[in-house]
Design a protein around this motif. Structure first.
Motif, PDB file in Angstrom:
ATOM      1  N   PRO A  57       2.179   6.660-117.251  1.00 36.57           N
ATOM      2  CA  PRO A  57       3.307   6.654-118.708  1.00 36.57           C
ATOM      3  C   PRO A  57       2.561   7.778-119.621  1.00 36.57           C
ATOM      4  N   LEU A  58       1.440   8.172-119.693  1.00 40.02           N
ATOM      5  CA  LEU A  58       0.946   9.067-120.574  1.00 40.02           C
ATOM      6  C   LEU A  58       1.200  10.441-119.999  1.00 40.02           C
ATOM      7  N   ALA A  59       0.887  10.550-118.634  1.00 40.02           N
ATOM      8  CA  ALA A  59       1.157  11.915-118.012  1.00 40.02           C
ATOM      9  C   ALA A  59       2.864  12.313-118.297  1.00 40.02           C
ATOM     10  N   LEU A  60       3.574  11.441-117.853  1.00 36.30           N
ATOM     11  CA  LEU A  60       4.883  11.526-117.960  1.00 36.30           C
ATOM     12  C   LEU A  60       5.240  11.840-119.589  1.00 36.30           C
ATOM     13  N   PHE A  61       4.643  11.354-120.392  1.00 36.23           N
ATOM     14  CA  PHE A  61       4.809  11.753-121.852  1.00 36.23           C
ATOM     15  C   PHE A  61       4.606  13.109-122.128  1.00 36.23           C
ATOM     16  N   LEU A  62       3.400  13.440-121.669  1.00 31.79           N
ATOM     17  CA  LEU A  62       2.778  14.743-122.242  1.00 31.79           C
ATOM     18  C   LEU A  62       3.854  15.842-121.285  1.00 31.79           C
ATOM     19  N   ALA A  63       4.155  15.515-120.022  1.00 35.49           N
ATOM     20  CA  ALA A  63       5.002  16.400-119.383  1.00 35.49           C
ATOM     21  C   ALA A  63       6.392  16.794-120.365  1.00 35.49           C
ATOM     22  N   SER A  64       6.937  15.460-120.780  1.00 34.11           N
ATOM     23  CA  SER A  64       8.283  15.608-121.417  1.00 34.11           C
ATOM     24  C   SER A  64       7.999  16.283-122.847  1.00 34.11           C
ATOM     25  N   LEU A  65       6.798  16.092-123.448  1.00 35.43           N
ATOM     26  CA  LEU A  65       6.450  16.897-124.741  1.00 35.43           C
ATOM     27  C   LEU A  65       6.503  18.372-124.232  1.00 35.43           C
TER      28      LEU A  65
END
Lengths: 313, 307
Positions: A57-65
């Motif tokens: 989830p954190l990796a996806l969040f950073l990618a979305s940022l």
């Protein structure tokens, strides 16, 4: 990819900041854990989540940022878009020197098959015309959608006579020069020749005129240095190509010059020109794609994060 | 008098959330008194005066005379009534020494019901100390599980009780500062206690069951009572959503979703297995086992179990 507002790329700094914030938050969370003496009994009973799933989830969040930051900067991508109603005229030399066989099977055959490839490569919206010339431009076909007509013209080519490059170019220009320059659909001329101009107008002048009309002439100098042909009288005369003139023509008119020494070269050149001549590079704004992917990534991160822990990552 | 090795940062600390043992009904002390005497007194046929065993004034029973009994103890009225000589048997007064081994490891500073486990332990120690100093008995204290071990050699009278209270008021070990495990403490108690004492171990009996053998050795020479203090939420997880938990002794950190019913059931089963193992080990060793919860009235439960 270019950016319309590159100053917003500074927003990419949010990504390491978010990561650092997450690290700090996790460390602070340790101070607020519940004291429970039976953790040693509890720990082996907990469902084990693999470490990459925890971090997902954190990796996806950073990618979305990152995607949203890039979207802020309004990225543009260059795509090849077919030009509307582009016109291309294939100007082919069919002088006697084209019978030389330094280009397998003969220069003429190579030119013919390359031109046919060109017809396949060129986008459907483009219109193709043909001019075949020797002592004068004798086969003139206006740009048309009908590919078969041009194919017939190509099939009927036969080599004889001198080389009147300038006249042929003038004829080709005439075919596409219809209407004021600003409103005319884009046009280009593809010249394939194997030798010096022997008669007719000076091609460099025609090239300058083509530049004024904004019609580039792309040139292909076909043939090798030591080529020869036999005249009907039995004499062997050399027929080397004339790359300098071709280059000059291309430069003056704003086109590109190529040199081909065998059939594959010709074919390759025509293929690349086919897609280039009748299409143009356009910069499209792809902000929406980045914003949408950023949004999707964020939703995925939230969904996965909520399933795994009680808080958004 | 007391050997204490306390250094600044790792000294015992009164735990946060300490409630105190709570009210102890006076009647309880009386009830426990008798119960204890019966346990430890050990009247047996033909018992003569051993070291420190005196004749008390309390009547235990009247029984027919047997050769070898003290003739001064013949009860006239009973003999006249029945025609057979009867002797009075008094409760033998022994100088009873009680050793209290109290757990002050960091896990004792935990409680989610009415009080902390350490509060219950303090209360139990206080009550037993009160009983022990009756009739001239003595009480000693040794604490284990913390960075500093406290040892109060057996003393009698009010001074002993005050000393007890003061020693236990120091608190329990802070988180992460573990110490001597129960097995070593039992070995130490075995060395310190004179034969035929009463040893009471007050602990939560968490961790490994490696104390079974020292306990059995202790039970062979003394009377041992094990008071297990527990908190109901250690036995069963409440459903309160996601929690981050940390173990006070090891610092191990886990994230737990207590809303998961299967996890709660598994945990309850695992804990009850552990408790069964502990109870079996205590029973095999020959110690008496009392389990007290931090919820409700520990004093009443203690009285009910022992009386």
């Amino acid at each position: 990819m270019s950016f319309a507002s590159p100053v917003f790329l500074a927003a990419l700094a949010l990504v390491p900041l978010a990561l650092a914030a997450q690290v700090v938050a996790r460390r602070r969370a340790r101070r607020f854990a519940v004291r429970f003496p039976a953790v040693a009994t509890l720990a082996p009973l907990l469902p084990r989540v693999s470490s990459w799933r925890r971090r997902l989830p954190l990796a996806l969040f950073l990618a979305s940022l990152a995607a949203l930051s890039l979207a802020l900067a309004r990225p543009h991508a260059t795509v090849a878009v077919p030009r509307e109603q582009a016109s291309v005229v294939l100007v082919t030399d069919v002088s006697r020197s084209m019978l030389a066989d330094d280009v397998e099977p003969s220069r003429l055959e190579a030119a013919r098959s390359a031109a046919k490839h060109f017809l396949e490569e060129v986008p459907d919206e483009a219109r193709v015309g043909a001019v075949a010339f020797s002592t004068d431009p004798h086969t003139v076909e206006a740009p048309t959608d009908d590919r078969s007509k041009i194919e017939d013209v190509l099939d009927s080519l036969s080599a004889d006579g001198g080389t009147a490059t300038g006249d042929a170019l003038a004829a080709a220009l005439d075919l596409v020069d219809n209407g004021p320059v600003a409103r005319r659909p884009p046009a280009a001329i593809l010249l394939l020749s194997d030798g010096e101009t022997t008669t007719g107008r000076d091609p460099t002048e025609v090239a300058r005129a083509a530049r004024r009309l904004r019609i580039p002439i792309h040139t292909v100098a076909l043939g090798t240095r030591g080529a020869t042909i036999e005249t009907p009288a039995g004499m062997v005369i050399p027929v080397p190509p004339d790359p300098e003139t071709m280059r000059r023509i291309a430069r003056l008119s704003g086109g590109q010059a190529f040199q081909a020494e065998d059939a594959d070269d010709v074919a390759r050149i025509y293929e690349s020109l086919g897609s280039r001549v009748a299409s143009k590079k356009e910069e499209r704004e792809i902000t929406v794609a980045f914003a949408a992917s950023g949004g999707l990534l964020l939703a995925a991160a939230a969904a996965l994060g909520l399933r795994g822990t009680a808080r958004l990552p | 008098m007391s050997t204490a090795a306390a250094s600044g940062a790792t000294a015992l600390r009164p735990p946060a959330g300490r409630q105190g043992p709570g009210p102890v009904p006076g009647a309880l002390v009386e009830a426990l008194d008798l119960a204890f005497v019966r346990r430890v007194g050990g009247v047996s046929a033909g018992e003569h005066r051993g070291a420190g065993v005196g004749s008390g004034t309390e009547l235990a029973q009247l029984r027919p005379y047997q050769p070898g009994d003290d003739v001064r103890q013949i009860d006239a009225s009973a003999t006249a009534r029945t025609g057979i000589p009867h002797v009075r048997q008094h409760v033998p007064e022994r100088l009873l020494t009680t050793w209290l081994a109290v757990d002050v490891s960091p896990s004792m500073a935990f409680g989610t019901a009415d009080r902390l486990k350490s509060d219950v332990a303090d209360g139990v120690a206080d009550v037993l100390g009160a009983i022990a100093v009756r009739r001239g008995g003595r009480v000693g204290l040794l604490t284990f599980g913390g960075p500093a071990t406290r040892l109060l050699p057996p003393r009698g009278g009010r001074g002993a009780r005050i000393g007890l209270r003061r020693a236990l008021a120091e608190g329990v070990a802070p988180d992460g500062a573990g110490g001597e495990p129960l097995s070593l403490a039992l070995v130490r108690a075995g060395r310190l206690a004179r034969p035929r004492s009463l040893v009471v171990v007050v602990s939560d009996f968490a961790g490994l069951t490696d104390w079974a053998r020292p306990l059995a050795a202790l039970c062979a020479r003394h009377t041992v009572m094990a008071v297990e203090v527990y908190d109901p939420r250690e036995r069963e997880l409440p459903a309160v959503g996601r929690l981050a938990m940390v173990d006070p002794e090891t610092g191990e950190r886990v994230e737990v979703d207590t809303a998961d019913r299967r996890l709660r059931e598994r945990f309850a089963r695992a804990v009850s297995e552990e408790r069964k193992v502990v109870a079996a080990a205590l029973r095999r060793a020959g110690a008496e086992h009392v389990a007290l919860s931090t919820a409700g009235e520990w004093a009443r439960e203690l009285g009910r179990r022992l009386a």
